[in-house]
Design a protein around this motif. Structure first.
Motif, PDB file in Angstrom:
ATOM      1  N   LEU A   1       0.826  -1.212   0.000  1.00 18.48           N
ATOM      2  CA  LEU A   1       0.000   0.000   0.000  1.00 18.48           C
ATOM      3  C   LEU A   1       0.858   1.259   0.000  1.00 18.48           C
ATOM      4  O   LEU A   1       0.615   2.183  -0.786  1.00 18.48           O
ATOM      5  N   PHE A   2       1.872   1.297   0.882  1.00 26.22           N
ATOM      6  CA  PHE A   2       2.694   2.511   0.956  1.00 26.22           C
ATOM      7  C   PHE A   2       3.561   2.693  -0.286  1.00 26.22           C
ATOM      8  O   PHE A   2       3.757   3.821  -0.729  1.00 26.22           O
ATOM      9  N   GLU A   3       4.043   1.596  -0.868  1.00 31.23           N
ATOM     10  CA  GLU A   3       4.785   1.732  -2.121  1.00 31.23           C
ATOM     11  C   GLU A   3       3.880   2.312  -3.204  1.00 31.23           C
ATOM     12  O   GLU A   3       4.310   3.146  -4.009  1.00 31.23           O
ATOM     13  N   GLY A   4       2.621   1.884  -3.232  1.00 29.07           N
ATOM     14  CA  GLY A   4       1.662   2.428  -4.197  1.00 29.07           C
ATOM     15  C   GLY A   4       1.404   3.908  -3.973  1.00 29.07           C
ATOM     16  O   GLY A   4       1.359   4.691  -4.925  1.00 29.07           O
ATOM     17  N   LEU A   5       1.249   4.295  -2.700  1.00 28.79           N
ATOM     18  CA  LEU A   5       1.040   5.712  -2.402  1.00 28.79           C
ATOM     19  C   LEU A   5       2.238   6.550  -2.818  1.00 28.79           C
ATOM     20  O   LEU A   5       2.082   7.632  -3.392  1.00 28.79           O
ATOM     21  N   VAL A   6       3.440   6.051  -2.531  1.00 31.79           N
ATOM     22  CA  VAL A   6       4.649   6.789  -2.889  1.00 31.79           C
ATOM     23  C   VAL A   6       4.819   6.836  -4.404  1.00 31.79           C
ATOM     24  O   VAL A   6       5.210   7.870  -4.956  1.00 31.79           O
ATOM     25  N   GLU A   7       4.521   5.747  -5.073  1.00 27.97           N
ATOM     26  CA  GLU A   7       4.619   5.738  -6.540  1.00 27.97           C
ATOM     27  C   GLU A   7       3.633   6.738  -7.138  1.00 27.97           C
ATOM     28  O   GLU A   7       3.963   7.462  -8.074  1.00 27.97           O
ATOM     29  N   GLY A   8       2.430   6.785  -6.573  1.00 30.08           N
ATOM     30  CA  GLY A   8       1.415   7.712  -7.068  1.00 30.08           C
ATOM     31  C   GLY A   8       1.728   9.157  -6.749  1.00 30.08           C
ATOM     32  O   GLY A   8       1.403  10.053  -7.526  1.00 30.08           O
ATOM     33  N   ASN A   9       2.348   9.387  -5.589  1.00 36.07           N
ATOM     34  CA  ASN A   9       2.684  10.752  -5.193  1.00 36.07           C
ATOM     35  C   ASN A   9       4.005  10.760  -4.436  1.00 36.07           C
ATOM     36  O   ASN A   9       4.026  10.709  -3.208  1.00 36.07           O
ATOM     37  N   PRO A  10       5.118  10.822  -5.165  1.00 32.54           N
ATOM     38  CA  PRO A  10       6.431  10.815  -4.517  1.00 32.54           C
ATOM     39  C   PRO A  10       6.679  12.042  -3.640  1.00 32.54           C
ATOM     40  O   PRO A  10       7.623  12.061  -2.862  1.00 32.54           O
ATOM     41  N   LYS A  11       5.813  13.047  -3.740  1.00 30.78           N
ATOM     42  CA  LYS A  11       5.954  14.255  -2.927  1.00 30.78           C
ATOM     43  C   LYS A  11       5.365  14.092  -1.528  1.00 30.78           C
ATOM     44  O   LYS A  11       5.545  14.960  -0.688  1.00 30.78           O
TER      45      LYS A  11
ATOM     46  N   SER B   1      15.061   9.875   4.245  1.00 31.23           N
ATOM     47  CA  SER B   1      15.781  11.017   3.675  1.00 31.23           C
ATOM     48  C   SER B   1      14.932  11.717   2.612  1.00 31.23           C
ATOM     49  O   SER B   1      14.920  12.958   2.537  1.00 31.23           O
ATOM     50  N   ALA B   2      14.222  10.953   1.802  1.00 28.70           N
ATOM     51  CA  ALA B   2      13.334  11.544   0.792  1.00 28.70           C
ATOM     52  C   ALA B   2      12.200  12.317   1.464  1.00 28.70           C
ATOM     53  O   ALA B   2      11.826  13.403   1.007  1.00 28.70           O
ATOM     54  N   ALA B   3      11.663  11.775   2.540  1.00 24.83           N
ATOM     55  CA  ALA B   3      10.608  12.477   3.282  1.00 24.83           C
ATOM     56  C   ALA B   3      11.142  13.789   3.841  1.00 24.83           C
ATOM     57  O   ALA B   3      10.480  14.831   3.764  1.00 24.83           O
ATOM     58  N   LEU B   4      12.350  13.741   4.380  1.00 30.88           N
ATOM     59  CA  LEU B   4      12.940  14.941   4.980  1.00 30.88           C
ATOM     60  C   LEU B   4      13.357  15.971   3.940  1.00 30.88           C
ATOM     61  O   LEU B   4      13.379  17.168   4.235  1.00 30.88           O
ATOM     62  N   ALA B   5      13.660  15.540   2.730  1.00 32.08           N
ATOM     63  CA  ALA B   5      13.964  16.484   1.657  1.00 32.08           C
ATOM     64  C   ALA B   5      12.743  17.339   1.347  1.00 32.08           C
ATOM     65  O   ALA B   5      12.858  18.515   1.004  1.00 32.08           O
ATOM     66  N   ARG B   6      11.572  16.764   1.492  1.00 29.34           N
ATOM     67  CA  ARG B   6      10.316  17.471   1.232  1.00 29.34           C
ATOM     68  C   ARG B   6       9.805  18.209   2.469  1.00 29.34           C
ATOM     69  O   ARG B   6       9.216  19.267   2.375  1.00 29.34           O
ATOM     70  N   GLU B   7       9.963  17.571   3.627  1.00 30.64           N
ATOM     71  CA  GLU B   7       9.442  18.117   4.886  1.00 30.64           C
ATOM     72  C   GLU B   7      10.504  17.925   5.968  1.00 30.64           C
ATOM     73  O   GLU B   7      10.506  16.912   6.665  1.00 30.64           O
ATOM     74  N   PRO B   8      11.419  18.887   6.107  1.00 32.79           N
ATOM     75  CA  PRO B   8      12.559  18.726   7.021  1.00 32.79           C
ATOM     76  C   PRO B   8      12.196  18.530   8.491  1.00 32.79           C
ATOM     77  O   PRO B   8      13.026  18.073   9.268  1.00 32.79           O
TER      78      PRO B   8
END
Length: 173
Positions: free
Chosen positions: A66-76, A102-109
């Motif tokens: 599920l989370f891979e699908g959410l991230v694939e649909g919206n990597p932001k 790290s990707a999450a923190l790049a968007r939302e530190p």
């Protein structure tokens, strides 16, 4: 045999041109696949809640999907990335977990989940960045409203106590 394209009138052409605009925006990197599909924030949040429930029940592979699908649909989506990192961490896929945090923190530190979990992983590897991440998680969640913020606060406190004891030991002749 070729595909037959039927003319459905002005309404269908307008809908198709809207879909074409969304697809072109996706191809240019201006929108996410979730936006192309018209997924709302509420729908994504509901899917994420199911993922969290699955993870809490120990159904990690299903939560991962599920989370891979959410991230694939919206990597932001930094929350989905942090949640995927958490699932990867529980599955022992530590490098992938670090990458998602790290990707999450790049968007939302100031994402407390990503900060606390990445900090913990860095500490386990003996990296000082772990303490910095934990301190930032405490700062991001000063009132301990999230489990990650409370865990970060407890870890920072434990590290500080160990450091004080070490200083005391070193000061004794």
């Amino acid at each position: 045999m070729g595909r037959v394209i039927k003319h459905e009138g002005v309404a269908a052409m307008q809908m198709q041109s809207g879909a074409v605009r969304r697809l072109k925006a996706f191809a240019r990197g201006e929108s996410t696949w979730a936006e192309v599909e018209g997924m709302t924030f509420e729908e994504a949040k509901a899917i994420a809640q199911v993922g969290c429930d699955l993870a809490a029940a120990g159904r990690l592979e299903e939560a991962r999907i599920l989370f891979e699908g959410l991230v694939e649909g919206n990597p932001k989506d930094s929350a989905a990335r942090a949640a995927l990192g958490t699932v990867y961490q529980k599955l022992g896929r530590l490098e992938e977990a670090l990458a998602e945090y790290s990707a999450a923190l790049a968007r939302e530190p100031s994402n407390p989940v990503a900060l606390a979990n990445r900090g913990e992983l860095y500490l386990r590897r003996g990296e000082r960045q772990g303490f910095t991440d934990l301190a930032n998680a405490v700062e991001a969640d000063p009132h301990g409203e999230t489990a990650a913020g409370r865990r970060a606060r407890a870890l920072v406190k434990a590290i500080a106590l160990v450091a004080v004891e070490k200083l005391k030991e070193d000061a004794q002749p």
